[in-house]
Design a protein around this motif. Structure first.
Motif, PDB file in Angstrom:
ATOM      1  N   ARG A   1       0.823  -1.204   0.000  1.00  8.85           N
ATOM      2  CA  ARG A   1       0.000   0.000   0.000  1.00  8.85           C
ATOM      3  C   ARG A   1       0.865   1.266   0.000  1.00  8.85           C
ATOM      4  O   ARG A   1       2.077   1.216   0.220  1.00  8.85           O
ATOM      5  N   GLY A   2       0.184   2.386  -0.272  1.00  5.83           N
ATOM      6  CA  GLY A   2       0.779   3.697  -0.078  1.00  5.83           C
ATOM      7  C   GLY A   2       1.879   4.062  -1.049  1.00  5.83           C
ATOM      8  O   GLY A   2       2.068   3.463  -2.111  1.00  5.83           O
ATOM      9  N   TYR A   3       2.632   5.084  -0.635  1.00 10.10           N
ATOM     10  CA  TYR A   3       3.659   5.636  -1.498  1.00 10.10           C
ATOM     11  C   TYR A   3       4.752   4.620  -1.821  1.00 10.10           C
ATOM     12  O   TYR A   3       5.268   4.587  -2.940  1.00 10.10           O
ATOM     13  N   VAL A   4       5.129   3.803  -0.863  1.00  9.04           N
ATOM     14  CA  VAL A   4       6.207   2.841  -1.117  1.00  9.04           C
ATOM     15  C   VAL A   4       5.794   1.856  -2.210  1.00  9.04           C
ATOM     16  O   VAL A   4       6.606   1.472  -3.061  1.00  9.04           O
ATOM     17  N   HIS A   5       4.521   1.464  -2.221  1.00  9.56           N
ATOM     18  CA  HIS A   5       4.025   0.609  -3.307  1.00  9.56           C
ATOM     19  C   HIS A   5       4.141   1.330  -4.647  1.00  9.56           C
ATOM     20  O   HIS A   5       4.597   0.743  -5.643  1.00  9.56           O
ATOM     21  N   LEU A   6       3.727   2.600  -4.682  1.00  9.28           N
ATOM     22  CA  LEU A   6       3.844   3.398  -5.902  1.00  9.28           C
ATOM     23  C   LEU A   6       5.298   3.473  -6.347  1.00  9.28           C
ATOM     24  O   LEU A   6       5.618   3.291  -7.532  1.00  9.28           O
ATOM     25  N   TYR A   7       6.191   3.707  -5.388  1.00  6.41           N
ATOM     26  CA  TYR A   7       7.615   3.821  -5.693  1.00  6.41           C
ATOM     27  C   TYR A   7       8.156   2.530  -6.306  1.00  6.41           C
ATOM     28  O   TYR A   7       8.779   2.546  -7.379  1.00  6.41           O
ATOM     29  N   GLN A   8       7.923   1.423  -5.642  1.00  7.32           N
ATOM     30  CA  GLN A   8       8.520   0.166  -6.102  1.00  7.32           C
ATOM     31  C   GLN A   8       7.959  -0.312  -7.443  1.00  7.32           C
ATOM     32  O   GLN A   8       8.645  -0.990  -8.197  1.00  7.32           O
ATOM     33  N   THR A   9       6.733   0.046  -7.739  1.00  3.05           N
ATOM     34  CA  THR A   9       6.136  -0.407  -8.998  1.00  3.05           C
ATOM     35  C   THR A   9       6.409   0.532 -10.161  1.00  3.05           C
ATOM     36  O   THR A   9       6.202   0.151 -11.319  1.00  3.05           O
ATOM     37  N   HIS A  10       6.918   1.738  -9.888  1.00  4.05           N
ATOM     38  CA  HIS A  10       7.123   2.692 -10.977  1.00  4.05           C
ATOM     39  C   HIS A  10       8.528   3.301 -11.052  1.00  4.05           C
ATOM     40  O   HIS A  10       8.828   4.017 -12.014  1.00  4.05           O
ATOM     41  N   VAL A  11       9.405   3.047 -10.075  1.00  4.93           N
ATOM     42  CA  VAL A  11      10.732   3.653 -10.124  1.00  4.93           C
ATOM     43  C   VAL A  11      11.568   3.007 -11.229  1.00  4.93           C
ATOM     44  O   VAL A  11      11.521   1.793 -11.454  1.00  4.93           O
ATOM     45  N   GLU A  12      12.306   3.836 -11.939  1.00  6.58           N
ATOM     46  CA  GLU A  12      13.218   3.345 -12.975  1.00  6.58           C
ATOM     47  C   GLU A  12      14.589   3.058 -12.368  1.00  6.58           C
ATOM     48  O   GLU A  12      14.879   3.447 -11.233  1.00  6.58           O
ATOM     49  N   GLN A  13      15.425   2.397 -13.141  1.00  6.73           N
ATOM     50  CA  GLN A  13      16.744   2.023 -12.660  1.00  6.73           C
ATOM     51  C   GLN A  13      17.674   3.236 -12.547  1.00  6.73           C
ATOM     52  O   GLN A  13      17.405   4.308 -13.084  1.00  6.73           O
ATOM     53  N   ALA A  14      18.775   3.036 -11.836  1.00  6.41           N
ATOM     54  CA  ALA A  14      19.691   4.138 -11.528  1.00  6.41           C
ATOM     55  C   ALA A  14      20.229   4.819 -12.779  1.00  6.41           C
ATOM     56  O   ALA A  14      20.409   6.041 -12.794  1.00  6.41           O
ATOM     57  N   HIS A  15      20.487   4.061 -13.841  1.00  6.20           N
ATOM     58  CA  HIS A  15      21.080   4.662 -15.041  1.00  6.20           C
ATOM     59  C   HIS A  15      20.088   5.570 -15.770  1.00  6.20           C
ATOM     60  O   HIS A  15      20.474   6.300 -16.681  1.00  6.20           O
TER      61      HIS A  15
END
Length: 571
Positions: A536-550
């Motif tokens: 749930r919440g922001y962390v779920h949004l982050y993990q499902t949509h964050v791109e890789q470091a490069h």
């Protein structure tokens, strides 16, 4: 002077019910009617927070900005956004950088603001605010908070980089707990962010070299009254920028990004610079990739003798001439004609500058160190790249082959690093997995792993260390970071085992796992990923949509911008 109507007139210039509501509720603050009629409305985006000690003086700094705005004929409106304090926030401030950028973007777009002043200091506040402002693209100027004064401990100058030295000395029994406690107050003795060329100061230099601030913004100490003067003048200038309609997209050209990369190499800036600059470029629509950092900065030496790559501190840097004096040494490689927030070309910021300490700001012909900046590594262990900072590494480890000692995650590392039975020697390569954007989540600053206790006791102070995480800009050592793809998404890092041979050649720009392609493929077939997606919440949004470091670790749905137009009226 632009003929473009003020954006705020879409609120305060309305007639009937809508105009009544917009103006009436502003007037309950005691604002005379004429303040809302025809004057540029300037937002002051403030990351003040007592939970962000680096930015705790920003209320006072905002008052100086306001005075400048009033003097130039504008009307200031201060508004808060979430503040990120690197020293306190858990699990890592980087987890929330994208959230703050969204906060900034929507706060600017949704409100009657014609131009904005971004007040930022601690590491992630600067890129977050710029990313959000880029997505709206209205006239914008940045005011950094400034570094704290140099610490003084038992006759020695100290700064944040010394934390890592003190910690190792304490673990090795050379510094008592009482001495460590005493050093705390000696180091952080004034307002401001880290006193060294850590990420906060790197971000301030990035801002100035991109052309987003007035000259000298990068290095004026927070406690120096000239920081308030710069804030006042920035308040003056943003009003004129609105009248000229000088926007971020006019300033942030490909050439401006090249300038920032060149300057970062010369100052020995933080490795975090890459991940933040990539995200900013993607927001404003400039095509920038990892290889550009090697290409652009390839021949630029280290000119700044600043910790952690050198000896001095940000306070000294300002007294020596600051960033303009250093940029003057780079004038033959910089794009001096790029426009800045002053409305004048970049060359205007440095052409009349002087250097007052050549031991701190070296010349192009006699650099402080021939090895500079950040190197992007490529190889089968980091198909999309990894980064390291040669100027803060050990020369004897720049070309190194060693046996891997693997930690599967941060808890595994904590459980083993001080274990006297850990099979490790100084020739080994420490490998930490699952601390990347998705895996941790948020990509914490744990890449500069502590030296195993049994080796500290032997006097070892550096080893090759590799991870998919980040490192504080105040840190140092032969540390390879931002390995992409990260372990949590099945990158090659995920299948490294104890005893595998790893080859590092910084000069050739390579990082190689000495395992056959066939064996790598077989291990990946058997791999069980460690990613635990929050439910749930922001962390779920982050993990499902964050791109890789490069790619800058931004969200995949935030590339580019959506402009300054509000979708629909509210009344």
């Amino acid at each position: 002077m632009s003929d473009k109507p003020l954006r705020s007139r879409g609120w305060f210039g309305k007639t009937g019910k809508d105009g009544f509501i917009y103006r009436a509720w502003m007037k309950n603050q005691g604002i005379p009617a004429h303040q809302l009629q025809g004057k540029p409305v300037i937002g002051i985006c403030n990351t003040w927070s007592e939970l962000t000690p680096c930015n705790a003086h920003f209320r006072e700094l905002a008052e100086s900005v306001k005075n400048g705005i009033y003097e130039a004929g504008g009307y200031p409106v201060e508004f808060p956004v979430m503040s990120l304090g690197e020293t306190l926030i858990k699990p890592t401030a980087m987890l929330y950088r994208n959230l703050v950028s969204m906060d900034v973007e929507e706060s600017i777009r949704a409100n009657p603001i014609d131009g904005v002043v971004l007040l930022c200091g601690c590491d992630k506040t600067t890129p977050a605010l710029i990313m959000g402002a880029c997505s709206v693209d209205i006239p914008t100027i940045v005011v950094s908070g400034g570094a704290m004064l140099t610490g003084k401990y038992r006759g020695h100058d100290i700064g944040t980089s010394d934390i890592w030295r003190f910690s190792e000395d304490n673990r090795a029994g050379h510094m008592s707990d009482e001495d460590l406690y005493t050093a705390e107050a000696c180091m952080a003795r004034s307002r401001g962010h880290c006193a060294v060329m850590g990420t906060a100061s790197t971000m301030a230099c990035m801002v100035e070299s991109l052309g987003l601030s007035l000259a000298e913004n990068a290095a004026i100490p927070a406690a120096d009254s000239r920081r308030k003067v710069l804030a006042h003048l920035s308040g003056n200038r943003i009003v004129d920028m609105v009248r000229e309609d000088l926007k971020l997209s006019d300033i942030l050209t490909p050439q401006a990004f090249e300038n920032a990369i060149s300057v970062n190499a010369a100052i020995g800036g933080s490795t975090n610079f890459i991940i933040h600059l990539l995200a900013i470029a993607a927001r404003i629509g400039v095509d920038l990739n990892m290889d550009d950092f090697n290409t652009i900065a390839k021949k630029i030496p280290l000119l700044a003798n600043l910790q952690p790559s050198g000896q001095y501190f940000m306070e000294d840097f300002y007294y020596a001439g600051g960033l303009p004096a250093l940029m003057k040494e780079l004038r033959d490689v910089l794009h001096g004609d790029t426009i800045t927030v002053s409305g004048k070309p970049m060359s205007h910021n440095y052409e009349s500058s002087e250097c007052f300490n050549r031991d701190l700001i070296a010349t192009w012909k006699k650099p402080f160190n021939e090895v500079a900046g950040i190197v992007v590594l490529k190889g089968n262990l980091c198909e999309n790249g990894a980064v390291m900072k040669p100027s803060a590494a050990s020369t004897e480890l720049m070309i190194h082959t060693g046996r891997a000692v693997v930690f599967e995650d941060i808890e595994d590392y904590k459980n083993k690093i001080n274990d006297p039975n850990l099979e490790v020697d100084e020739t080994n390569v420490l490998v930490l997995k699952n601390v990347g954007p998705k895996g941790y989540p948020g990509m914490p600053e744990v890449g500069n792993m502590a030296i195993p206790k049994k080796l500290l006791d032997k006097g070892v102070r550096d080893m090759v260390r590799i991870s998919d995480g980040r490192m504080s800009g105040t840190g140092f050592g032969t540390v390879v970071l931002h390995v992409s793809p990260e372990a949590a998404v099945g990158g090659t890092l995920a299948i490294v085992q104890d005893g595998d041979i790893i080859n590092l050649d910084v000069y050739a720009g390579t990082l190689h796992l000495d395992v056959s392609d066939k064996e790598i493929a077989a291990r990946k077939e058997r791999l069980t990923l460690h990613t635990n997606i929050a439910k749930r919440g922001y962390v779920h949004l982050y993990q499902t949509h964050v791109e890789q470091a490069h790619l800058g670790a931004d969200f995949d749905f935030l590339k580019g911008g959506s402009g300054s137009e509000v979708v629909r009226d509210s009344h």
